[in-house]
Write a protein that holds these residues in place. Structure first.
Motif, PDB file in Angstrom:
ATOM      1  N   GLU A 103     -25.327 116.945  87.059  1.00  0.00           N
ATOM      2  CA  GLU A 103     -25.570 118.170  87.834  1.00  0.00           C
ATOM      3  C   GLU A 103     -26.333 119.196  86.982  1.00  0.00           C
ATOM      4  O   GLU A 103     -27.336 119.771  87.424  1.00  0.00           O
ATOM      5  CB  GLU A 103     -24.226 118.742  88.291  1.00  0.00           C
ATOM      6  CG  GLU A 103     -24.316 120.035  89.054  1.00  0.00           C
ATOM      7  CD  GLU A 103     -23.997 119.880  90.528  1.00  0.00           C
ATOM      8  OE1 GLU A 103     -24.941 119.678  91.310  1.00  0.00           O
ATOM      9  OE2 GLU A 103     -22.815 119.953  90.897  1.00  0.00           O
ATOM     10  N   VAL A 104     -25.876 119.368  85.741  1.00  0.00           N
ATOM     11  CA  VAL A 104     -26.510 120.340  84.838  1.00  0.00           C
ATOM     12  C   VAL A 104     -27.926 119.879  84.500  1.00  0.00           C
ATOM     13  O   VAL A 104     -28.885 120.652  84.570  1.00  0.00           O
ATOM     14  CB  VAL A 104     -25.674 120.494  83.535  1.00  0.00           C
ATOM     15  CG1 VAL A 104     -26.352 121.456  82.576  1.00  0.00           C
ATOM     16  CG2 VAL A 104     -24.258 120.955  83.862  1.00  0.00           C
ATOM     17  N   ALA A 105     -28.044 118.563  84.170  1.00  0.00           N
ATOM     18  CA  ALA A 105     -29.359 118.048  83.759  1.00  0.00           C
ATOM     19  C   ALA A 105     -30.374 118.170  84.895  1.00  0.00           C
ATOM     20  O   ALA A 105     -31.529 118.551  84.675  1.00  0.00           O
ATOM     21  CB  ALA A 105     -29.216 116.595  83.314  1.00  0.00           C
ATOM     22  N   ASP A 107     -30.507 120.319  87.122  1.00  0.00           N
ATOM     23  CA  ASP A 107     -30.834 121.731  87.316  1.00  0.00           C
ATOM     24  C   ASP A 107     -31.790 122.258  86.252  1.00  0.00           C
ATOM     25  O   ASP A 107     -32.602 123.139  86.512  1.00  0.00           O
ATOM     26  CB  ASP A 107     -29.525 122.544  87.270  1.00  0.00           C
ATOM     27  CG  ASP A 107     -29.454 123.520  88.419  1.00  0.00           C
ATOM     28  OD1 ASP A 107     -30.391 123.533  89.225  1.00  0.00           O
ATOM     29  OD2 ASP A 107     -28.454 124.255  88.498  1.00  0.00           O
ATOM     30  N   THR A 108     -31.701 121.691  85.039  1.00  0.00           N
ATOM     31  CA  THR A 108     -32.434 122.283  83.914  1.00  0.00           C
ATOM     32  C   THR A 108     -33.584 121.435  83.386  1.00  0.00           C
ATOM     33  O   THR A 108     -34.480 121.941  82.723  1.00  0.00           O
ATOM     34  CB  THR A 108     -31.463 122.545  82.739  1.00  0.00           C
ATOM     35  OG1 THR A 108     -30.765 121.331  82.472  1.00  0.00           O
ATOM     36  CG2 THR A 108     -30.469 123.641  83.062  1.00  0.00           C
ATOM     37  N   ASN A 109     -33.539 120.116  83.672  1.00  0.00           N
ATOM     38  CA  ASN A 109     -34.545 119.228  83.109  1.00  0.00           C
ATOM     39  C   ASN A 109     -35.841 119.299  83.927  1.00  0.00           C
ATOM     40  O   ASN A 109     -35.875 118.895  85.087  1.00  0.00           O
ATOM     41  CB  ASN A 109     -33.987 117.790  83.115  1.00  0.00           C
ATOM     42  CG  ASN A 109     -34.891 116.838  82.371  1.00  0.00           C
ATOM     43  OD1 ASN A 109     -36.053 117.155  82.107  1.00  0.00           O
ATOM     44  ND2 ASN A 109     -34.359 115.688  82.031  1.00  0.00           N
ATOM     45  N   ALA A 110     -36.880 119.794  83.278  1.00  0.00           N
ATOM     46  CA  ALA A 110     -38.144 119.991  84.000  1.00  0.00           C
ATOM     47  C   ALA A 110     -38.949 118.697  84.127  1.00  0.00           C
ATOM     48  O   ALA A 110     -39.976 118.665  84.783  1.00  0.00           O
ATOM     49  CB  ALA A 110     -38.972 121.052  83.287  1.00  0.00           C
TER      50      ALA A 110
END
Ligand SMILES: Nc1ncnc2c1ncn2[C@@H]1O[C@H](COP(=O)(O)OP(=O)(O)OP(=O)(O)O)[C@@H](O)[C@H]1O
Ligand SMILES: [Mg+2]
Length: 284
Positions: A103-105, A107-110
């Motif tokens: 979930e975090v990745a 959201d943040t991994n471009a």
């Protein structure tokens, strides 16, 4: 295979916690499987309650630890190795605690140009292997729920009949609206299959009033005729049986807990059956 050829993907979602999303995914899946449909369950919640509720054997548990939905999100691998046959017509793609990191990745991994479409793309090989795919979502509106809503044809929204839950329901409907009609047009095909009243107590006036209020909403919010009663309505018998952990596929068809979900399954089938299949063939 049954007469419904194309896999119908149903996402069970509501960001409000404890409204029986997982119970609904598990029991509706089992009920459809008991009606001879091929069902794929997907556990998209780091709590993994759906996976636990399937009571996997040791070998299946080991397999689930190695290959699960989080593996696909982390490595981009196919979902095929994750597939676990729970019973002949009921399969599972298990969840894992690592979904929290996914979930975090996401959201943040471009690096991912379309992080909200990963599940949709991963499900393409399954398009004609099941009648239904049911995705259990976590109680949040993050990337896991978004992926499920983008992959789905329909969203089923379980809710309890409390005033605070109505606020949650409004927010859920707003999110669906954004996904369908928003500038990004993430999933213009997504439809609300229905709002399902769960853990319902007919002996409480406030719940009856909320039911009435929901049923007066415009038709597009379709409230299922089926209502899932609270187990306490079955008295001590219900309470005791809730704790036996008997496998869903072995429950009696008339068991207090499966029966309302069998009714729901029939209501779902009626809603989704292609109109042509309802036409009577001409004799001449
Ligand atoms: N019909 C029912 N009667 C009584 N209790 C129920 C009923 N359905 C579900 N429950 C109980 O309510 C609790 C929450 O159910 P469940 O885990 O399915 O909700 P959830 O929406 O998936 O929760 P979460 O948001 O944490 O994922 C569980 O303890 C479950 O056993
Ligand atoms: Mg749950």
């Amino acid at each position: 295979m049954s007469q419904i050829k194309k896999n119908k993907i149903i996402c069970v979602a509501n960001q409000k916690g404890g409204v029986a999303k997982t119970t609904t995914a598990a029991y509706l899946g089992a009920a459809l499987a008991r009606l001879n449909r091929y069902v794929l369950l997907i556990d998209s919640d780091p709590q993994c309650s759906l996976t636990y509720s399937m009571e996997l054997d040791e070998a299946q548990q080991e397999k689930a630890q190695e290959n699960n939905l989080a593996t696909m999100y982390e490595t981009g691998s196919a979902l095929e190795p994750c597939l676990i046959k729970v019973r002949d017509s009921l399969s599972l793609i298990p969840g894992a605690a690592e979904l929290m990191m996914s979930e975090v990745a996401l959201d943040t991994n471009a690096q991912n140009s379309e992080p909200e479409r990963l599940l949709k793309n991963a499900l393409v090989p399954f398009a004609h292997r099941f009648d239904y795919t049911i995705i259990d979502c976590p109680p949040s509106q993050g990337m896991l729920t978004l992926n499920a809503l983008v992959a789905a044809d329909y969203v089923l929204i379980p809710t309890v009949a409390s005033t605070i839950s109505l606020t949650g329901l409004e927010r859920m409907i707003e999110q669906v609206h954004e996904i369908v009609h928003g500038d990004l047009a993430l999933n213009p095909e997504l439809a609300i299959l229905g709002v399902l009243l769960t853990r319902f107590r007919r002996d409480r006036n406030v719940e009856l009033e909320i039911e009435e209020k929901l049923r007066s909403l415009p038709e597009e919010f379709h409230v299922f005729r089926t209502v899932i009663p609270d187990r306490s309505q079955f008295g001590l018998l219900g309470e005791l049986k809730a704790q036996t952990g008997r496998h869903l596929m072995e429950l009696s068809m008339v068991s207090y807990s499966l029966l309302p979900y069998l009714t729901l399954a029939m209501e779902v089938e009626k809603l989704l059956l292609p109109k042509t299949a309802l036409r009577q063939p001409l004799d001449k």
